[in-house]
Enzyme design. Structure first.
Site, PDB file in Angstrom:
ATOM      1  N   GLU A   1       0.805  -1.230   0.000  1.00 49.22           N
ATOM      2  CA  GLU A   1       0.000   0.000   0.000  1.00 49.22           C
ATOM      3  C   GLU A   1       0.832   1.272   0.000  1.00 49.22           C
ATOM      4  O   GLU A   1       0.685   2.137   0.878  1.00 49.22           O
ATOM      5  CB  GLU A   1      -0.989  -0.001   1.173  1.00 49.22           C
ATOM      6  CG  GLU A   1      -2.041  -1.075   1.050  1.00 49.22           C
ATOM      7  CD  GLU A   1      -3.228  -0.896   1.973  1.00 49.22           C
ATOM      8  OE1 GLU A   1      -3.286   0.109   2.708  1.00 49.22           O
ATOM      9  OE2 GLU A   1      -4.120  -1.761   1.954  1.00 49.22           O
TER      10      GLU A   1
ATOM     11  N   GLU B   1      -5.626  -8.597   0.389  1.00 54.63           N
ATOM     12  CA  GLU B   1      -6.346  -8.230   1.611  1.00 54.63           C
ATOM     13  C   GLU B   1      -7.803  -7.970   1.261  1.00 54.63           C
ATOM     14  O   GLU B   1      -8.107  -7.380   0.215  1.00 54.63           O
ATOM     15  CB  GLU B   1      -5.766  -6.967   2.269  1.00 54.63           C
ATOM     16  CG  GLU B   1      -4.484  -7.197   3.013  1.00 54.63           C
ATOM     17  CD  GLU B   1      -3.961  -5.965   3.744  1.00 54.63           C
ATOM     18  OE1 GLU B   1      -4.777  -5.200   4.290  1.00 54.63           O
ATOM     19  OE2 GLU B   1      -2.727  -5.787   3.753  1.00 54.63           O
TER      20      GLU B   1
HETATM   21  C1  BG6 Z   1      -4.684  -2.370   5.208  1.00 48.94           C
HETATM   22  C2  BG6 Z   1      -3.286  -2.604   5.767  1.00 48.94           C
HETATM   23  O1  BG6 Z   1      -4.743  -1.179   4.548  1.00 48.94           O
HETATM   24  O2  BG6 Z   1      -5.715  -2.296   6.145  1.00 48.94           O
HETATM   25  C3  BG6 Z   1      -3.258  -3.489   7.010  1.00 48.94           C
HETATM   26  O3  BG6 Z   1      -2.469  -3.135   4.774  1.00 48.94           O
HETATM   27  C4  BG6 Z   1      -4.373  -3.055   7.948  1.00 48.94           C
HETATM   28  O4  BG6 Z   1      -1.989  -3.394   7.594  1.00 48.94           O
HETATM   29  C5  BG6 Z   1      -5.709  -3.208   7.228  1.00 48.94           C
HETATM   30  O5  BG6 Z   1      -4.402  -3.712   9.166  1.00 48.94           O
HETATM   31  C6  BG6 Z   1      -6.917  -2.901   8.095  1.00 48.94           C
HETATM   32  O6  BG6 Z   1      -6.789  -1.632   8.663  1.00 48.94           O
HETATM   33  P1  BG6 Z   1      -7.058  -1.397  10.200  1.00 48.94           P
HETATM   34  O7  BG6 Z   1      -6.768   0.039  10.437  1.00 48.94           O
HETATM   35  O8  BG6 Z   1      -8.486  -1.734  10.431  1.00 48.94           O
HETATM   36  O9  BG6 Z   1      -6.125  -2.309  10.921  1.00 48.94           O
END
Ligand code: BG6
Length: 470
Positions: free
Chosen positions: A165, A370
């Site tokens: 990202e 993700e």
């Molecule tokens: C993504 C990241 O953008 O979002 C992760 O790559 C992150 O590292 C995930 O944990 C979820 O975001 P958050 O703030 O809910 O942990």
């Protein structure tokens, strides 16, 4: 579009799960690891930090055994740069190499494909102190770090992700955290950093192809489609502005090696364009990816800018992420989509659209690295978590992945966030994502035992049946 036949998931589909080093490992200063910017950042009071996290560093064997029981075909994790090079460059920490060597062997023992992110937000603090990505020396440090990874793990790892990202780090620097006493970079600095990361990435992708003949490498971008708030043409222009500046401009560089014209003009007009040195664009262009990795959570809806400060507002439920940019676009509400308890838009159809657009534009295989729902999971007296909301979320997204496959998009794998509970960067363990519950609170570590959630059994069956979601 209505289909009479929905394509099955390919037999080779990489059913996976994701984590990142700082969010799962803990052991932040153990066995020679140096501090990263994440370790040094200001931390919200009463929220779990990263020092212990899910203690995966000490429990990776137990965790991987559970991943094998879950049936994972792939595990996407990141290597902490500061375990390998505590100072970011210079002397190698043998303990760090050994840890990841053992972890990769353990995955291979169970036939789980390792998918390695080289850099997931955790820049070595020693490099940050010398200017971080503002400093061109960080480009060389990243290339040397990558060379070390390819040398040691190149024969055991087939899938590599360069930078997680990059667009989030550049567009929302406050979301990752500000080092103690530090300040946020200016926009001019951010786009210089962005350029340096692209040069580093280009060189690393070339190196991977030279050193790892069986390796495949790609960028990992947070990608999402943008809707225009109404059919007003100006709303459509604003949505296109932001879709380009937020997403395509990064991938156009990573894949095609060129600055997108709209993006470049946006930078020049604001006098925030980077200094490009001789050879930079050639390096960026020569580093061609084998696939694109995308992190997808939500879509965004965009309206025409009003040209004043009211264009900018915090994302619902998340003060760290500001949406809107004066004179460029403003965020709008979308009444057709749902929201998580944390205010993130839930839009499975948006994933299909994002996949279609990315494939049409780049014609490269796509790995979803993700996707998932953050929720305040509760452990029941029966020692499980009734996370039906997670099952619904993933089921609905997988249906859209299958439709995208039917549309002709080449999706090669799905690695939801997260394989196991990890620390959410801002909400600690109040916001969980995993299929496996880690028994700890924000400050109270409890016993850190692993408990299978209802979604664990559900996802296991999805994998066993190669994608049957009912
Ligand atoms: C993504 C990241 O953008 O979002 C992760 O790559 C992150 O590292 C995930 O944990 C979820 O975001 P958050 O703030 O809910 O942990």
């Amino acid at each position: 579009m209505k289909y009479n036949h929905i394509k099955p998931f390919p037999e080779s589909f990489l059913w996976g799960g994701s984590t990142s080093a700082y969010q799962v490992e803990g052991a932040w200063n153990v066995d020679g690891k140096g501090p990263s910017v994440i370790d040094m950042m200001n931390h919200p009071e009463g929220t779990a930090g990263f020092t212990v996290a899910s203690d995966h560093y000490h429990r990776y064997k137990e965790d991987i055994k559970l991943f094998a029981e879950l049936g994972l075909k792939a595990y996407r994790f990141s290597i902490a740069w500061t375990r390998i090079f505590p100072e970011g460059t210079g002397e190698i920490n043998k303990n760090g190499l050994e840890f990841y060597n053992n972890l990769i062997d353990e995955l291979n023992k169970y036939g789980i494909e390792p998918i390695v992110t080289m850099y997931h937000f955790d820049l070595p603090y020693a490099l940050e102190e010398k200017g971080g990505w503002n400093n061109r020396a960080t480009v060389d440090a990243f290339v040397e770090y990558a060379r070390t990874l390819f040398e040691h793990f190149g024969k055991k790892v087939r899938y590599w992700l360069t930078i997680n990202e990059q667009n989030t780090m550049i567009l929302h620097p406050g979301a990752i955290g500000v080092p103690k006493g530090g300040k946020l970079p200016t926009k001019k600095e951010l786009y210089q950093q962005n350029h340096h990361m692209l040069v580093a990435q280009g060189r690393v992708m070339q190196l991977c192809h030279e050193m790892c003949p069986n390796g495949k490498i790609g960028p990992a971008i947070n990608l999402t489609t943008m809707y225009q708030a109404t059919c007003k043409p100006e709303d459509a222009i604003a949505a296109h502005n932001w879709e380009t500046i937020r997403g395509w401009s990064f991938l156009d560089l990573a894949v095609n090696g060129r600055y997108n014209a709209l993006f470049w003009n946006y930078l020049v007009e604001r006098q925030i364009e980077p200094i490009i040195e001789e050879g930079d664009l050639a390096d960026i262009k020569a580093g061609s990816p084998d696939f694109i990795a995308i992190n997808y959570y939500s879509t965004v809806t965009i309206a025409e800018s009003k040209g004043d400060a009211s264009d900018v507002s915090p994302r619902a439920g998340d003060q760290q992420i500001m949406l809107g940019e004066e004179g460029v676009y403003r965020a709008a509400e979308n009444s057709y989509v749902g929201k998580t308890k944390y205010g993130w838009v839930i839009d499975p159809v948006g994933l299909r659209l994002t996949l279609r657009k990315a494939f049409e534009r780049y014609n490269l295989p796509i790995l979803i690295t993700e996707n998932g729902i953050g929720a305040p999971d509760e452990l029941t007296d029966e020692e499980t978590v009734e996370d039906d909301y997670r099952i619904d979320y993933i089921r609905d997204h997988l249906k859209q992945v299958q439709l995208a496959l039917t549309d002709g998009v080449q999706v090669i794998g799905y690695c939801p966030w997260a394989a196991i509970d990890v620390v959410s960067t801002h909400q600690g363990y109040r916001k969980r994502y995993g299929f496996i519950y880690v028994n700890r609170g924000e400050d109270d570590l409890l016993d850190l035992r692993r408990i299978k959630k209802k979604s664990f059994y559900w996802y296991k069956q999805v994998i066993e049946t190669n994608g049957r979601t009912n």
